[in-house]
Design an enzyme around this catalytic site. Sequence first.
Site, PDB file in Angstrom:
ATOM      1  N   SER A  21       0.846  -1.194   0.000  1.00  0.00           N
ATOM      2  CA  SER A  21       0.000   0.000   0.000  1.00  0.00           C
ATOM      3  C   SER A  21       0.877   1.238   0.000  1.00  0.00           C
ATOM      4  O   SER A  21       2.012   1.208   0.490  1.00  0.00           O
ATOM      5  CB  SER A  21      -0.904   0.014   1.238  1.00  0.00           C
ATOM      6  OG  SER A  21      -1.602   1.239   1.361  1.00  0.00           O
ATOM      7  N   TYR A  28      -3.406  -0.441  10.287  1.00  0.00           N
ATOM      8  CA  TYR A  28      -3.153  -0.703   8.876  1.00  0.00           C
ATOM      9  C   TYR A  28      -1.789  -0.159   8.459  1.00  0.00           C
ATOM     10  O   TYR A  28      -1.017  -0.838   7.774  1.00  0.00           O
ATOM     11  CB  TYR A  28      -4.252  -0.080   8.020  1.00  0.00           C
ATOM     12  CG  TYR A  28      -4.199  -0.476   6.573  1.00  0.00           C
ATOM     13  CD1 TYR A  28      -4.567  -1.757   6.168  1.00  0.00           C
ATOM     14  CD2 TYR A  28      -3.799   0.429   5.588  1.00  0.00           C
ATOM     15  CE1 TYR A  28      -4.526  -2.124   4.828  1.00  0.00           C
ATOM     16  CE2 TYR A  28      -3.756   0.068   4.255  1.00  0.00           C
ATOM     17  CZ  TYR A  28      -4.120  -1.205   3.886  1.00  0.00           C
ATOM     18  OH  TYR A  28      -4.074  -1.564   2.557  1.00  0.00           O
TER      19      TYR A  28
END
Length: 324
Positions: free
Chosen positions: A144, A157
Amino acid sequence: MPDASTRRPVAVVIGASSGIGRCTARLLGHRGWDVVLASRSGPVLQEVARECTARGARALVVPVDVSDRLAVEDLFARAVDEFGAVAAVVHTAGAVAYGRFEDIPPEVFDRAVTTNVVGTANVARSALRLFRGQGGGSLVITGSLLGKIAVPSMSPYVTGKWAVHALTRMIQLESRALDGVHVTLVSPGSVNTPAYSQAANYTRREGRPPPPVDPPEKVARAIVRSLDRPRRERSVGLANHVVVLGFRLLPAVYDAAVGPLMSVFGLSRRPTPDHPGTVLAARPAGEAARGWWDRWGRRTVPTTAVSPAAGATASRPGAGRRRP
């Protein structure tokens, strides 16, 4: 097991019930691959299997929680039993949680990090063991943009994806001597998947992808391209490089701006009660190939759409009070 003369390449796609993983499985089926479909949502995987077989693929469904090492090992054993060899492993499973670090329940934080980090390690370990034994294969790990920067209200996250990026680089360095083994990290920015509304949330506002938002099919194409032409990393997102440069070169400016920007572009005005989303358990009703966001991060469906928060009750004392 299919006859060797008619055998198609086989890919194990983990996280195949929703978002990027689902789009990748479809694309692989369309391009002549057979697929092993894995996630926690067995009933939804059956739907994805029908989508893939409609494109000419053979599909094997194996429900699995990537945080369970033995279950991941069983997944790979079943793939080999069914198809004989696996040419590629695509790992897209992940867990998202919104909220200030101290507001996220410890069990939610711990499970999200376990899914993102230990889950990736479990998949990579089994994939490398398989590739070493059969003489090669390609592993694609989905990272990501948030594995390169930090944003407030997403500590599980961000922590997990930083660790995933580090783990992937270690695997790449250590697998250089393995003939025929390729490891690629694909790092998307904002993508229109259900992950934002499926996420655990302790901010009282539904998460959303900040603009510009890419369709999941774009990331799926980058993943499949990585099987054809492996490389160290592929970044998917128009603004990714600019944001990373700002984070590294202008840290004081970045730190001052990221909080207000997150509040405006990363959290919608739609209220939501505190809830664990899909971190602790799958919620099949909210899974789909795409989410409900346009290019600019605006909702494109009515607010009555399925959400993991629907009917949720407060998960901790004081959840009914609005934070200042």
